[in-house]
Design a protein around this motif. Structure first.
Motif, PDB file in Angstrom:
ATOM      1  N   SER A 232       0.853  -1.183   0.000  1.00 24.02           N
ATOM      2  CA  SER A 232       0.000   0.000   0.000  1.00 24.02           C
ATOM      3  C   SER A 232       0.889   1.234   0.000  1.00 24.02           C
ATOM      4  O   SER A 232       1.788   1.351   0.847  1.00 24.02           O
ATOM      5  N   PRO A 233       0.691   2.144  -0.951  1.00 23.91           N
ATOM      6  CA  PRO A 233       1.507   3.356  -0.945  1.00 23.91           C
ATOM      7  C   PRO A 233       1.111   4.288   0.193  1.00 23.91           C
ATOM      8  O   PRO A 233      -0.041   4.286   0.639  1.00 23.91           O
ATOM      9  N   MET A 234       2.056   5.061   0.656  1.00 23.52           N
ATOM     10  CA  MET A 234       1.746   6.083   1.638  1.00 23.52           C
ATOM     11  C   MET A 234       0.999   7.221   0.943  1.00 23.52           C
ATOM     12  O   MET A 234       1.281   7.558  -0.207  1.00 23.52           O
ATOM     13  N   ALA A 235       0.033   7.776   1.629  1.00 22.55           N
ATOM     14  CA  ALA A 235      -0.781   8.846   1.064  1.00 22.55           C
ATOM     15  C   ALA A 235      -1.056   9.880   2.147  1.00 22.55           C
ATOM     16  O   ALA A 235      -0.726   9.676   3.321  1.00 22.55           O
ATOM     17  N   ILE A 236      -1.658  10.985   1.743  1.00 25.61           N
ATOM     18  CA  ILE A 236      -1.987  12.063   2.686  1.00 25.61           C
ATOM     19  C   ILE A 236      -3.470  12.378   2.553  1.00 25.61           C
ATOM     20  O   ILE A 236      -3.954  12.723   1.472  1.00 25.61           O
ATOM     21  N   ALA A 365      -3.098  14.434   7.099  1.00 24.48           N
ATOM     22  CA  ALA A 365      -2.744  13.260   7.902  1.00 24.48           C
ATOM     23  C   ALA A 365      -2.107  12.201   7.012  1.00 24.48           C
ATOM     24  O   ALA A 365      -2.645  11.863   5.955  1.00 24.48           O
ATOM     25  N   LEU A 366      -0.966  11.676   7.451  1.00 24.39           N
ATOM     26  CA  LEU A 366      -0.299  10.601   6.724  1.00 24.39           C
ATOM     27  C   LEU A 366      -1.020   9.287   7.000  1.00 24.39           C
ATOM     28  O   LEU A 366      -1.231   8.912   8.147  1.00 24.39           O
ATOM     29  N   ILE A 367      -1.404   8.576   5.923  1.00 25.63           N
ATOM     30  CA  ILE A 367      -2.133   7.320   6.061  1.00 25.63           C
ATOM     31  C   ILE A 367      -1.635   6.326   5.015  1.00 25.63           C
ATOM     32  O   ILE A 367      -0.822   6.662   4.150  1.00 25.63           O
ATOM     33  N   PRO A 390       2.109  11.850  -1.703  1.00 23.64           N
ATOM     34  CA  PRO A 390       3.410  12.531  -1.671  1.00 23.64           C
ATOM     35  C   PRO A 390       4.149  12.241  -2.970  1.00 23.64           C
ATOM     36  O   PRO A 390       4.032  11.152  -3.535  1.00 23.64           O
ATOM     37  N   SER A 391       4.893  13.222  -3.423  1.00 22.26           N
ATOM     38  CA  SER A 391       5.716  13.018  -4.624  1.00 22.26           C
ATOM     39  C   SER A 391       7.155  13.393  -4.292  1.00 22.26           C
ATOM     40  O   SER A 391       7.467  14.564  -4.124  1.00 22.26           O
ATOM     41  N   PRO A 392       8.027  12.349  -4.116  1.00 24.54           N
ATOM     42  CA  PRO A 392       7.767  10.927  -4.327  1.00 24.54           C
ATOM     43  C   PRO A 392       7.041  10.302  -3.138  1.00 24.54           C
ATOM     44  O   PRO A 392       6.910  10.907  -2.089  1.00 24.54           O
ATOM     45  N   THR A 393       6.606   9.048  -3.349  1.00 20.00           N
ATOM     46  CA  THR A 393       6.044   8.264  -2.254  1.00 20.00           C
ATOM     47  C   THR A 393       6.818   6.956  -2.156  1.00 20.00           C
ATOM     48  O   THR A 393       7.747   6.714  -2.921  1.00 20.00           O
ATOM     49  N   VAL A 394       6.435   6.123  -1.198  1.00 17.79           N
ATOM     50  CA  VAL A 394       7.029   4.788  -1.075  1.00 17.79           C
ATOM     51  C   VAL A 394       5.905   3.773  -0.955  1.00 17.79           C
ATOM     52  O   VAL A 394       4.798   4.107  -0.516  1.00 17.79           O
ATOM     53  N   LEU A 395       6.190   2.570  -1.357  1.00 14.79           N
ATOM     54  CA  LEU A 395       5.254   1.475  -1.168  1.00 14.79           C
ATOM     55  C   LEU A 395       5.565   0.791   0.160  1.00 14.79           C
ATOM     56  O   LEU A 395       6.681   0.341   0.385  1.00 14.79           O
ATOM     57  N   SER A 396       4.569   0.752   1.017  1.00 15.59           N
ATOM     58  CA  SER A 396       4.715   0.009   2.262  1.00 15.59           C
ATOM     59  C   SER A 396       4.392  -1.451   1.945  1.00 15.59           C
ATOM     60  O   SER A 396       3.255  -1.797   1.629  1.00 15.59           O
ATOM     61  N   LYS A 397       5.405  -2.296   1.990  1.00 11.97           N
ATOM     62  CA  LYS A 397       5.261  -3.691   1.601  1.00 11.97           C
ATOM     63  C   LYS A 397       4.914  -4.530   2.822  1.00 11.97           C
ATOM     64  O   LYS A 397       5.771  -4.799   3.667  1.00 11.97           O
ATOM     65  N   HIS A 398       3.653  -4.909   2.908  1.00 10.15           N
ATOM     66  CA  HIS A 398       3.172  -5.672   4.053  1.00 10.15           C
ATOM     67  C   HIS A 398       3.788  -7.061   4.002  1.00 10.15           C
ATOM     68  O   HIS A 398       3.486  -7.855   3.106  1.00 10.15           O
TER      69      HIS A 398
END
Length: 474
Positions: A232-236, A365-367, A390-398
């Motif tokens: 899931s990518p980080m988003a705001i 809020a960061l989610i 966010p640009s850039p973002t990261v993928l949170s790899k569960h």
């Protein structure tokens, strides 16, 4: 009541519940509440309120922590974990841990500060939620239980990042796992708590929200196997008036899915820019610094992922490597967290505040992207609420780490079973099948394809950065 006072009162309320649960076996509720009251009185009249909950927590813990030399080791080995209710979603938000948890170090009276209100999500049974599950640490293998039809289901226990609780609560997931003869009981905690301070002896698998947290578990326990069934990518999560305000400031690039220019955002953070200082600001003229609300980087994976993004940008768009680069970016990235004051351990906290308190308390809020999908499905996203990336973002790899055989079974099922993969997509997790994800999340304003994605630093570098941020709190 002022916005900051509202946030402080909520934070003190959550802190009180957490401390009552943590010390319930050794101190009365009256003693705990009295210590909180005394500690808070020390800061009465102080106009700077952001750090009051943090300082109160430290003072109270110093008063209530027993002498570790007199600890009954039996009580340490049979402790339970602290979770808090979330309402419509998972009743499982992990409580704060002591100030700076040390890997391998146990708390004074319990291996993990777990709540008497601990909730286990039962997958494969008739009930989705069972309160107060007592786990015997002597049980080293999953126990078979009788299903409603008389057939035996194997119980598999896990500790997971809180953002995955709605997935595990889904009756469809329960049925899909039961079809394979398993019932899963899961508890929620911050991903860094899972990796650093929770006693994993009671569980068959650990399922933090990032590869670095999983790697830490693997190293500590000598495990080589892992599963990454989805990401899931980080988003705001923000609001349209904030998007409109930050667009002329060069922070937001509008579009079907707006993006946050992290380089421009960091410029405002370095300059300690306040919302009220933005030109022609009538939408949010608040005299506090422009900051995204996050979780606590000392315990939470989402904050560590945010740190990965910010450190990359602060390092001239390069992944941080080596001590000189780490030291160069720390003054900037530390501001992103320390300036917020009190922060929570899981993303459920700031996201629930975003959903219920509105723009005043939490303008950004960061989610995890998946949380916005879940909230949309529950009808909690109101007009004017906006998801930005966010640009850039990261993928949170569960990443699931199997601790025993039952955990390996769950890892394989989540990775390979078509029904479970489709359900994961419906909960907003990206399984690698873009068409499946688009179909499952139709109607939710998400980025179909993420291009501006960077990798996290190495395990060692991220730990160094987190240690540096932790020191800045002191």
């Amino acid at each position: 009541m002022a916005v900051d006072t509202v946030r402080e009162e909520k934070a003190i309320g959550r802190l009180t519940d957490s401390l009552l649960d943590t010390y319930r076996d050794i101190h009365s509720a009256e003693r705990v509440e009295a210590e909180i009251s005394v500690a808070r009185q020390r800061f009465a009249g102080n106009p700077v309120r952001e750090f009051v909950p943090i300082l109160v927590e430290r003072a109270v813990r110093r008063e209530l922590e027993p002498d570790t030399a007199s600890v009954d080791t039996a009580s340490v080995d049979t402790a339970s974990d602290d979770t808090a209710s979330d309402g419509a979603a998972a009743d499982a938000i992990a409580a704060p841990v002591p100030e700076r948890p040390v890997p391998g170090q146990r708390a004074a009276t319990r291996a993990v500060p777990l709540s008497s209100r601990r909730n286990a999500i039962l997958l494969g049974g008739a009930a989705a939620l069972v309160a107060v599950v007592v786990v015997s640490l002597a049980a080293r293998e999953p126990a078979p239980v009788a299903a409603g039809g008389g057939s035996a289901l194997t119980v598999v226990r896990g500790v997971v990042g809180s953002e995955k609780m709605p997935f595990f609560q889904d009756p469809r997931v329960i049925d899909a796992l039961a079809a394979h003869g398993v019932r899963v009981e899961v508890e929620a905690a911050g991903s860094r708590q899972i990796a650093t301070s929770i006693d994993l002896a009671a569980y068959d698998f650990a399922f933090p929200s990032s590869a670095p947290a999983a790697e830490r578990i693997q190293r500590a326990r000598g495990i080589t196997t892992k599963y990454t069934p989805f990401s899931s990518p980080m988003a705001i999560a923000t609001f349209q008036p904030i998007v409109d305000l930050l667009t002329p400031a060069g922070v937001v690039k509008p579009g079907a899915t707006p993006t946050i220019d992290m380089a421009r955002y960091l410029e405002l953070v370095r300059a300690n820019t306040e919302w009220a200082q933005l030109p022609d600001n009538t939408a949010y003229p608040v005299r506090k610094n422009i900051l995204v609300t996050t979780t606590d980087p000392r315990t939470s994976n989402s904050a560590a992922m945010y740190l990965s993004i910010a450190s990359f940008v602060a390092n001239d768009n390069a992944i941080v490597q080596g001590t000189p680069a780490e030291q160069a970016v720390l003054p900037t990235v530390a501001k992103l967290f320390v300036g917020q004051g009190y922060t929570e351990n899981t993303t459920e906290g700031p996201f629930q505040e975003y959903l219920t308190s509105g723009m005043g308390a939490s303008p950004m809020a960061l989610i995890y992207e998946a949380q916005f999908v879940e909230a949309t499905a529950r009808g909690q996203i109101k007009p004017g609420m906006v998801l930005a990336y966010p640009s850039p973002t990261v993928l949170s790899k569960h990443t699931l780490v199997p601790l025993r055989g039952g955990g390996d079974t769950i890892g394989r099922l989540l990775t390979d079973d078509p029904a479970l993969r489709e359900l994961a997509a419906r909960h907003g997790f990206r399984t690698g099948d873009a068409a499946q994800f688009a179909s499952a999340t139709r109607g939710v304003p998400l980025a179909a394809e993420l291009i501006d994605v960077v990798e996290t630093p190495t395990y060692e570098t991220l730990e160094h950065l987190l240690d540096g941020v932790t020191k800045s709190y002191n």
